[in-house]
Design a protein around this motif. Structure first.
Motif, PDB file in Angstrom:
ATOM      1  N   GLU A 104      79.190  32.736 -21.057  1.00 22.00           N
ATOM      2  CA  GLU A 104      79.984  31.520 -20.995  1.00 22.00           C
ATOM      3  C   GLU A 104      79.104  30.429 -20.419  1.00 22.00           C
ATOM      4  O   GLU A 104      78.541  30.573 -19.341  1.00 22.00           O
ATOM      5  CB  GLU A 104      81.215  31.690 -20.118  1.00 22.00           C
ATOM      6  CG  GLU A 104      82.035  30.407 -20.052  1.00 22.00           C
ATOM      7  CD  GLU A 104      83.210  30.486 -19.101  1.00 22.00           C
ATOM      8  OE1 GLU A 104      84.162  29.727 -19.308  1.00 22.00           O
ATOM      9  OE2 GLU A 104      83.149  31.284 -18.145  1.00 22.00           O
ATOM     10  N   ASP A 151      88.878  19.192 -13.611  1.00 25.02           N
ATOM     11  CA  ASP A 151      87.722  19.898 -14.157  1.00 25.02           C
ATOM     12  C   ASP A 151      87.412  19.307 -15.531  1.00 25.02           C
ATOM     13  O   ASP A 151      88.177  19.488 -16.478  1.00 25.02           O
ATOM     14  CB  ASP A 151      88.024  21.388 -14.268  1.00 25.02           C
ATOM     15  CG  ASP A 151      86.828  22.177 -14.743  1.00 25.02           C
ATOM     16  OD1 ASP A 151      85.703  21.649 -14.700  1.00 25.02           O
ATOM     17  OD2 ASP A 151      87.022  23.328 -15.166  1.00 25.02           O
ATOM     18  N   ASP A 182      84.250  19.704 -16.955  1.00 26.64           N
ATOM     19  CA  ASP A 182      83.066  20.378 -17.487  1.00 26.64           C
ATOM     20  C   ASP A 182      83.352  20.880 -18.894  1.00 26.64           C
ATOM     21  O   ASP A 182      84.456  21.298 -19.206  1.00 26.64           O
ATOM     22  CB  ASP A 182      82.667  21.562 -16.613  1.00 26.64           C
ATOM     23  CG  ASP A 182      82.207  21.123 -15.239  1.00 26.64           C
ATOM     24  OD1 ASP A 182      82.059  19.915 -15.027  1.00 26.64           O
ATOM     25  OD2 ASP A 182      82.006  22.007 -14.388  1.00 26.64           O
ATOM     26  N   ARG A 183      82.308  20.837 -19.711  1.00 28.53           N
ATOM     27  CA  ARG A 183      82.411  21.384 -21.060  1.00 28.53           C
ATOM     28  C   ARG A 183      82.090  22.861 -20.997  1.00 28.53           C
ATOM     29  O   ARG A 183      81.116  23.265 -20.380  1.00 28.53           O
ATOM     30  CB  ARG A 183      81.400  20.677 -21.959  1.00 28.53           C
ATOM     31  CG  ARG A 183      82.022  20.248 -23.242  1.00 28.53           C
ATOM     32  CD  ARG A 183      81.085  19.441 -24.051  1.00 28.53           C
ATOM     33  NE  ARG A 183      81.039  20.113 -25.339  1.00 28.53           N
ATOM     34  CZ  ARG A 183      80.197  19.863 -26.275  1.00 28.53           C
ATOM     35  NH1 ARG A 183      79.271  18.967 -26.085  1.00 28.53           N
ATOM     36  NH2 ARG A 183      80.260  20.498 -27.398  1.00 28.53           N
ATOM     37  N   ARG A 184      82.898  23.707 -21.651  1.00 34.52           N
ATOM     38  CA  ARG A 184      82.683  25.152 -21.630  1.00 34.52           C
ATOM     39  C   ARG A 184      82.734  25.701 -23.041  1.00 34.52           C
ATOM     40  O   ARG A 184      83.518  25.254 -23.856  1.00 34.52           O
ATOM     41  CB  ARG A 184      83.774  25.853 -20.821  1.00 34.52           C
ATOM     42  CG  ARG A 184      83.806  25.476 -19.385  1.00 34.52           C
ATOM     43  CD  ARG A 184      84.977  26.162 -18.727  1.00 34.52           C
ATOM     44  NE  ARG A 184      85.106  25.741 -17.356  1.00 34.52           N
ATOM     45  CZ  ARG A 184      85.460  26.531 -16.385  1.00 34.52           C
ATOM     46  NH1 ARG A 184      85.739  27.788 -16.622  1.00 34.52           N
ATOM     47  NH2 ARG A 184      85.550  26.073 -15.172  1.00 34.52           N
ATOM     48  N   TRP A 185      81.879  26.704 -23.283  1.00 35.24           N
ATOM     49  CA  TRP A 185      81.919  27.427 -24.546  1.00 35.24           C
ATOM     50  C   TRP A 185      81.250  28.773 -24.365  1.00 35.24           C
ATOM     51  O   TRP A 185      80.555  29.010 -23.389  1.00 35.24           O
ATOM     52  CB  TRP A 185      81.296  26.621 -25.685  1.00 35.24           C
ATOM     53  CG  TRP A 185      79.818  26.445 -25.619  1.00 35.24           C
ATOM     54  CD1 TRP A 185      78.883  27.181 -26.269  1.00 35.24           C
ATOM     55  CD2 TRP A 185      79.084  25.452 -24.881  1.00 35.24           C
ATOM     56  NE1 TRP A 185      77.621  26.717 -25.979  1.00 35.24           N
ATOM     57  CE2 TRP A 185      77.717  25.661 -25.130  1.00 35.24           C
ATOM     58  CE3 TRP A 185      79.450  24.423 -24.028  1.00 35.24           C
ATOM     59  CZ2 TRP A 185      76.726  24.883 -24.563  1.00 35.24           C
ATOM     60  CZ3 TRP A 185      78.454  23.648 -23.469  1.00 35.24           C
ATOM     61  CH2 TRP A 185      77.125  23.878 -23.732  1.00 35.24           C
ATOM     62  N   ARG A 209      78.624  26.515 -19.090  1.00 33.98           N
ATOM     63  CA  ARG A 209      79.371  25.435 -18.460  1.00 33.98           C
ATOM     64  C   ARG A 209      78.423  24.262 -18.252  1.00 33.98           C
ATOM     65  O   ARG A 209      77.412  24.393 -17.562  1.00 33.98           O
ATOM     66  CB  ARG A 209      79.930  25.922 -17.137  1.00 33.98           C
ATOM     67  CG  ARG A 209      80.815  24.934 -16.464  1.00 33.98           C
ATOM     68  CD  ARG A 209      81.457  25.558 -15.255  1.00 33.98           C
ATOM     69  NE  ARG A 209      82.333  24.575 -14.641  1.00 33.98           N
ATOM     70  CZ  ARG A 209      83.300  24.869 -13.818  1.00 33.98           C
ATOM     71  NH1 ARG A 209      83.516  26.113 -13.491  1.00 33.98           N
ATOM     72  NH2 ARG A 209      84.040  23.916 -13.299  1.00 33.98           N
ATOM     73  N   SER A 242      78.112  20.473 -16.832  1.00 34.52           N
ATOM     74  CA  SER A 242      78.699  19.392 -16.042  1.00 34.52           C
ATOM     75  C   SER A 242      77.753  18.191 -16.108  1.00 34.52           C
ATOM     76  O   SER A 242      76.747  18.218 -16.806  1.00 34.52           O
ATOM     77  CB  SER A 242      78.902  19.847 -14.591  1.00 34.52           C
ATOM     78  OG  SER A 242      77.660  20.011 -13.951  1.00 34.52           O
ATOM     79  N   THR A 288      75.019  25.756 -16.472  1.00 34.37           N
ATOM     80  CA  THR A 288      75.025  27.131 -15.980  1.00 34.37           C
ATOM     81  C   THR A 288      75.616  28.035 -17.051  1.00 34.37           C
ATOM     82  O   THR A 288      76.415  27.598 -17.880  1.00 34.37           O
ATOM     83  CB  THR A 288      75.863  27.281 -14.691  1.00 34.37           C
ATOM     84  OG1 THR A 288      77.177  26.832 -14.950  1.00 34.37           O
ATOM     85  CG2 THR A 288      75.254  26.511 -13.549  1.00 34.37           C
TER      86      THR A 288
END
Length: 110
Positions: free
Chosen positions: A44, A10, A12-15, A46, A48, A53
């Motif tokens: 949150e 995984d 994907d960047r998340r914040w 996400r 990609s 999203t």
């Protein structure tokens, strides 16, 4: 050499962010619209390689789903988000104030 893992990692960047009054999030110089009903709530995000999203942390509601754009300085707005914003900005609540003759107040004082 070893075999590749069965599932891709995984990457994907998340914040997490709070939805601002102007419901857009900025990623890679582009602004993506968020659901205006979620203003003030935390989501949150996400990111990609294919899409952006966001979902509400408390309820899991989908805040946005956009195809990622690699162009620079664009504003990407979902049609349903634009309609909701337009309806809210167009709403003008009329305040009705009751008007009485001054004689009513004179009778209360005397």
């Amino acid at each position: 050499m070893r075999a590749l893992p069965e599932s891709e990692p995984d990457v994907d960047r998340r914040w997490v962010l709070r939805v601002p009054p102007d419901p857009h999030l900025r990623f890679d110089t582009n602004d993506y619209s968020l659901d205006p009903d979620l203003v003030g709530r935390r989501v949150e995000v996400r990111a990609s390689q294919q899409r952006i999203t966001a979902s509400a942390l408390d309820t899991g509601e989908l805040a946005c789903r956009h195809e990622r754009s690699f162009a620079k300085n664009r504003t990407i707005t979902a049609l349903e988000h634009a309609r909701t914003l337009r309806e809210r900005r167009g709403e003008r609540k009329e305040i009705s104030v009751q008007q009485r003759p001054l004689a009513v107040y004179d009778g209360l004082i005397a």
